[in-house]
Design a protein around this motif. Structure first.
Motif, PDB file in Angstrom:
ATOM      1  N   ARG A 390      31.767   0.161 -13.188  1.00 48.06           N
ATOM      2  CA  ARG A 390      30.765  -0.405 -12.295  1.00 48.06           C
ATOM      3  C   ARG A 390      31.345  -0.948 -10.987  1.00 48.06           C
ATOM      4  N   LEU A 393      29.546  -0.444  -7.765  1.00 49.77           N
ATOM      5  CA  LEU A 393      28.242  -1.088  -7.659  1.00 49.77           C
ATOM      6  C   LEU A 393      28.356  -2.572  -7.349  1.00 49.77           C
ATOM      7  N   LEU A 414      23.501   5.259  -9.129  1.00 50.83           N
ATOM      8  CA  LEU A 414      22.243   4.525  -8.956  1.00 50.83           C
ATOM      9  C   LEU A 414      21.565   4.294 -10.305  1.00 50.83           C
ATOM     10  N   ASN A 417      23.385   1.524 -11.992  1.00 55.48           N
ATOM     11  CA  ASN A 417      23.040   0.224 -11.417  1.00 55.48           C
ATOM     12  C   ASN A 417      21.782  -0.352 -12.059  1.00 55.48           C
ATOM     13  N   ASP A 418      20.847   0.523 -12.338  1.00 56.45           N
ATOM     14  CA  ASP A 418      19.571   0.061 -12.908  1.00 56.45           C
ATOM     15  C   ASP A 418      19.640  -0.144 -14.412  1.00 56.45           C
ATOM     16  N   PRO A 420      22.339  -1.447 -16.891  1.00 58.01           N
ATOM     17  CA  PRO A 420      23.587  -1.974 -17.476  1.00 58.01           C
ATOM     18  C   PRO A 420      23.593  -1.940 -18.994  1.00 58.01           C
ATOM     19  N   SER A 424      29.488  -0.991 -20.447  1.00 58.92           N
ATOM     20  CA  SER A 424      30.407  -0.920 -19.319  1.00 58.92           C
ATOM     21  C   SER A 424      31.733  -0.279 -19.708  1.00 58.92           C
ATOM     22  N   HIS A 430      31.672  -8.366 -18.859  1.00 62.62           N
ATOM     23  CA  HIS A 430      30.334  -8.564 -19.401  1.00 62.62           C
ATOM     24  C   HIS A 430      29.542  -9.471 -18.455  1.00 62.62           C
TER      25      HIS A 430
ATOM     26  N   LEU B  44      27.021  -0.035   2.213  1.00 61.75           N
ATOM     27  CA  LEU B  44      27.645   1.070   1.492  1.00 61.75           C
ATOM     28  C   LEU B  44      26.845   2.322   1.795  1.00 61.75           C
ATOM     29  N   LYS B  59      23.617  -3.411  -0.336  1.00 63.46           N
ATOM     30  CA  LYS B  59      23.464  -3.860  -1.724  1.00 63.46           C
ATOM     31  C   LYS B  59      24.308  -5.105  -1.939  1.00 63.46           C
ATOM     32  N   PRO B  61      26.561  -7.480  -4.350  1.00 68.08           N
ATOM     33  CA  PRO B  61      27.420  -7.094  -5.478  1.00 68.08           C
ATOM     34  C   PRO B  61      26.842  -7.488  -6.827  1.00 68.08           C
ATOM     35  N   ARG B  63      24.873  -7.726 -10.293  1.00 62.69           N
ATOM     36  CA  ARG B  63      24.452  -6.701 -11.255  1.00 62.69           C
ATOM     37  C   ARG B  63      22.957  -6.425 -11.122  1.00 62.69           C
ATOM     38  N   MET B  64      22.628  -5.164 -11.048  1.00 59.04           N
ATOM     39  CA  MET B  64      21.251  -4.669 -10.968  1.00 59.04           C
ATOM     40  C   MET B  64      20.552  -4.970  -9.645  1.00 59.04           C
ATOM     41  N   VAL B  67      19.507  -1.194  -4.342  1.00 58.54           N
ATOM     42  CA  VAL B  67      20.153  -0.487  -3.238  1.00 58.54           C
ATOM     43  C   VAL B  67      19.063  -0.175  -2.216  1.00 58.54           C
TER      44      VAL B  67
END
Lengths: 759, 99
Positions: A390, A393, A414, A417-418, A420, A424, A430, B44, B59, B61, B63-64, B67
């Motif tokens: 990751r 991202l 992408l 990213n959506d 997780p 990983s 985590h 990015l 984006k 950094p 998580r989730m 973008v």
């Protein structure tokens, strides 16, 4: 040109990674918005779409599975927990629940420590951390849930005793929250309340570190996962007072008759079982691989090896984003045909609009046989280590500076990213900040795909990486018409020397970084017995890993002591839980990489690659075959990985670290950018002269040396070497050198160590 | 600590000539400051055609975090993208629009 982000709507995985003819592979697929797809088997030849490469090449293979399949969504349920399969003992009215806990995300939603609770039905009982990070007891009466909470937020990463009792006759609940360390703002808390609900019976099992969200088709879906460590969980079928709770933790004179279960996580650490040490023997199992062999509440620091003092390692670290086995239903399977030659293959799924997904696998020769003199050892352990990485991202502006170019995300990135919940890589952390120590292939791995580049390696993420980079070797072998077999790290792990001994030459991939003891010893033994190794990559044989002994496809890493570490294992947690073996770098464990391969990791950088310059030793008659037909001194100033054959991660010849004295350094890379720095284990002090513009030690050394019984090693020491093979359709010095070495290595004429000619 | 020296036009030209690759020490320092000094949502790329087309995006950094594509910013090479982002970062830090 489109304004929409690229979408990925199909993905899948296989239950096996390497199979021989006559053996079976199952494929699991999930689709979103794809009603049907065509499935077929293809042989993968090349996956690099770079203009300088061979291009994307696949060959159809006719099999019985070919056909149209219905697309369906299959969910991913991340999050680890323990489940007790004996349900009968937990239909409690009065009870006590308790544990030692080390929470890592207190205040991040409701998290269940232990209980038997059906969240959807609000039925049952559970000891939880509430939304404020305070301990609470919940009773689900069926129509509503009642709760008593401590009202005091627990500190993150500090041990605490937490417990609650409930007397069904009186409705009295007593709650205890007692930090083991005296902290400024949280002392022991005790609460008492009368609750106007009783635990309603439910049809769900007793869980530790989660509750039951649903049971569709009898399949448990857990929720409200606890993040952090749990040690010494206990359940009693009566409302115990505080002193009796204390006695349950370490009973000096046996458990009281009311005990229902008392699990000792320090037992059976190498398994997926948890043992109930009470007379009831209500053993359980863990799901989704929470991290074991973790320091417990009573760890003193006196012993750092859990195998020597397991009772100090009675904690399991649960994570809401742990993922071992996606558990999807199979969609189709393949019985590997007897006629299928060894190679790299994939199940290809094609949607009606042309979107394609590939699920790679490897076909090895029929067991006990070989079909070629050379074998490609696909570094599947390293594919697992990098699975669903990751960094691209979550690296932000730091990553832009670090890599010295922009990150570029593709459809797979992408999707990752959506989602997780897919789990990983061993490079990630985590969601609670702890390092990911386990990886698995029983889930889709989006960067284990042909055609996929790494989002942050090579300018604008143009560099193929790991599997896709290694396909360049397959493409080159095919283009040259050189016969080869394919085996994997898992095959080597299982069979060791006996597997390699059948071949004259073994070729590695671009980055065989992760090795189990069985793999390392198998390769070393092969070289001691006349084998020939072509190490065609960089930063190989670096980290020690361990495969689980009973859970297929699960691999563990402890990032201990030193080396390039994107996270750092905590002191006292350096020993693998899967095997009890010490973790970390092979070079610190009596297996110097330099002695095995002639070179070892020295530097990394992620912008542009460079070239090698021929050294005087290239003219030594011992190595004349290597440079036959090569003109000029510059080798590899081209390629698809950063534009050169020397780049990304580099290995150097270093006799002080075990490089054989008789090894010939045939060529060395130069002119690397100031993105290249030494790896941490090479740095004992810092200076202002560390980067490659000023530090001539940061280079790839191409070496050759002879080994006992007629064997030899050729190493290039660069991850980007394979990316240069295809330049001018394989008519280039990198290709020529590789071919010269391979053809000589499969020639049975023995190599002789200088000075040993008469031995 | 993290200042940008607007007078160093030579570094702008050096980067314009070589957006990716070997840079002088002073340019490296400038790039590190610009890149790590970005706000909450750094720049990015999203690759829309492999090795041929990239689009600019932002984006955080986290998580989730989403973008977000930036309309109208489409590039046909990594170098073109780097130069465009350099200009944006320079403008954000100095207020000056580079041509």
């Amino acid at each position: 040109m489109t304004d929409a982000l690229p979408k990925k709507r199909m993905l899948g995985y296989a239950d096996e990674i390497s199979r021989a003819p006559g053996e079976k592979i199952r494929f699991m697929v999930s689709c979103d918005g794809v009603e049907s797809y065509d499935a077929a088997i293809v042989r993968l030849i090349s996956g690099d779409r770079h203009p300088e490469s061979f291009g994307f090449i696949e060959e159809p293979v006719a099999t019985l599975l070919q056909g149209r399949y219905r697309g369906r969504h299959q969910p991913l349920h991340a999050g680890s927990y323990a489940v007790i399969d004996d349900w009968d003992g937990f239909a409690l009215e009065s009870f006590t629940l308790q544990a030692m806990i080390w929470p890592t995300r207190p205040g991040q939603g409701r998290q269940v420590v232990l209980g038997r609770f059906s969240a959807g039905e609000r039925r049952g009982y559970a000891l939880i951390l509430d939304e404020d990070g305070a301990v609470a007891l919940e009773i689900g009466g069926g129509t509503r849930t009642v709760r008593v909470a401590s009202g005091v937020t627990l500190h993150s990463r500090r041990w605490a005793f937490v417990g609650a009792s409930f007397d069904a006759r009186s409705g009295i609940a007593r709650l205890y929250q007692e930090p083991l360390e005296i902290l400024a703002d949280s002392g022991p808390v005790a609460r008492e309340a009368q609750l106007d609900a009783r635990p309603a019976r439910n049809g769900v099992p007793f869980l530790i570190a989660a509750d039951t969200a649903a049971m569709p088709g009898g399949k448990l879906v857990a929720g409200h996962h606890f993040d952090g460590k749990i040690d010494a969980p206990r359940v009693a079928g009566a409302a115990l007072d505080r002193a009796a709770m204390q006695a349950l933790i370490r009973p000096a004179a046996g458990f009281p008759a009311s005990v229902v279960g008392a699990w000792d996580f320090s037992r059976d650490i190498m398994t997926d079982r948890i043992r109930d040490i009470s007379p009831n023997r209500r053993h359980g199992r863990i799901v989704n691989l929470p991290t074991r062999a973790m320091k417990g509440h009573n760890w003193t620091g006196e012993e750092l090896d859990w195998t020597k003092a397991p009772d100090h390692y009675g904690a399991i670290h649960f994570h809401a984003d742990d993922m071992y086995d996606a558990g999807w239903e199979p969609d189709f399977d393949l019985l590997v045909p007897e006629t299928m030659r060894s190679g790299v293959y994939a199940a290809k799924l094609t949607a009606p609009d042309g979107e394609a997904e590939y699920i790679p696998f490897f076909v090895r020769p029929r067991r006990g046989s070989v079909m070629a003199e050379a074998v490609v050892l696909m570094p599947t352990a390293s594919y697992l280590a990098y699975a669903n990485e990751r960094a691209g991202l979550e690296g932000g502006g730091y990553l832009h500076a670090f890599s010295n170019h922009l990150t570029a995300l593709g459809a797979n990135d992408l999707w990752l990213n959506d989602h997780p919940e897919i789990g990983s890589s061993l490079y990630d952390r985590h969601s609670d900040g702890s390092g990911v120590a386990y990886s698995s292939r029983l889930r889709p791995i989006l960067n284990f795909r042909p055609g996929v580049t790494n989002s942050w390696i090579g300018p604008a993420g143009t560099a193929p990486w790991q599997f896709n980079a290694d396909l360049a070797l397959i493409a080159w072998l095919e283009a040259k018409g050189i016969a080869y077999d394919v085996i994997t790290d898992e095959d080597l792990h299982e069979e060791g020397l006996s597997l390699l001994a059948r071949y004259r030459a073994v070729m590695t991939g671009s980055h065989p970084e992760y090795y189990s003891k069985e793999m390392y010893d198998g390769l070393a033994a092969y070289l001691e017995r006349g084998g020939r190794l072509m190490y065609l990559g960089g930063n190989g044989f670096y980290w020690r890993v361990a495969y689980h002994r009973t859970l297929p496809g699960a691999m563990e890493l402890r990032r201990a002591e030193d080396g390039i570490r994107d996270w750092v294992a905590e002191g006292g947690e350096y020993y693998h839980s899967f095997t009890g073996e010490y973790g970390g770098m092979w070079s610190r464990m009596g297996r110097p990489i330099h002695a095995l391969a002639g070179i070892g990791m020295i530097s990394q950088g992620f912008d542009i690659s460079s070239y090698y310059r021929r050294k005087p030793a290239a003219s030594d008659p011992r190595a004349a075959f290597v440079f036959e037909g090569i003109e000029g001194d510059i080798i590899g100033d081209f390629g698809t990985v950063g534009g050169g054959a020397a780049g990304i991660e580099l290995d150097r010849y270093d006799p002080a670290q075990g490089s054989p004295a008789h090894a010939l350094v045939l060529a060395s890379s130069e002119n690397h950018t100031d993105s290249y720095y030494p790896s941490p284990e090479e740095v004992n002090n810092v200076t202002s002269m560390m980067d490659a513009r000023q530090n001539a030690n940061l280079r790839a050394d191409m070496v050759f040396f002879e080994t006992p019984q007629g064997g030899a090693v050729f190493s290039t020491g660069s991850i980007s070497w394979l990316g240069s093979l295809a330049h001018r359709r394989g008519d280039n010095p990198v290709s020529r050198i590789t071919e010269n070495v391979l053809r000589r290595f499969i020639d049975p004429a023995p190599f002789l160590i200088p000075g040993h000619e008469n031995c | 600590m993290n200042e940008i020296d607007r007078s160093r036009r030579d570094l702008i030209e050096e980067f314009r000539r070589t957006p990716i690759g070997r840079h002088s020490p002073d340019l490296r320092l400038l790039l590190n400051r610009l890149r790590t000094g970005q706000g909450d949502a750094p720049y990015l790329l999203v690759c829309t055609v492999p090795h041929r087309e990239w689009r600019l995006a932002r984006k955080t950094p986290r998580r989730m975090s989403p973008v977000t594509l930036i309309p109208g910013q489409v590039f046909s090479s990594p170098e073109e993208a780097e130069w465009a982002v350099f200009k944006l970062l320079w403008q954000e830090r100095t207020g000056e629009v580079l041509s």
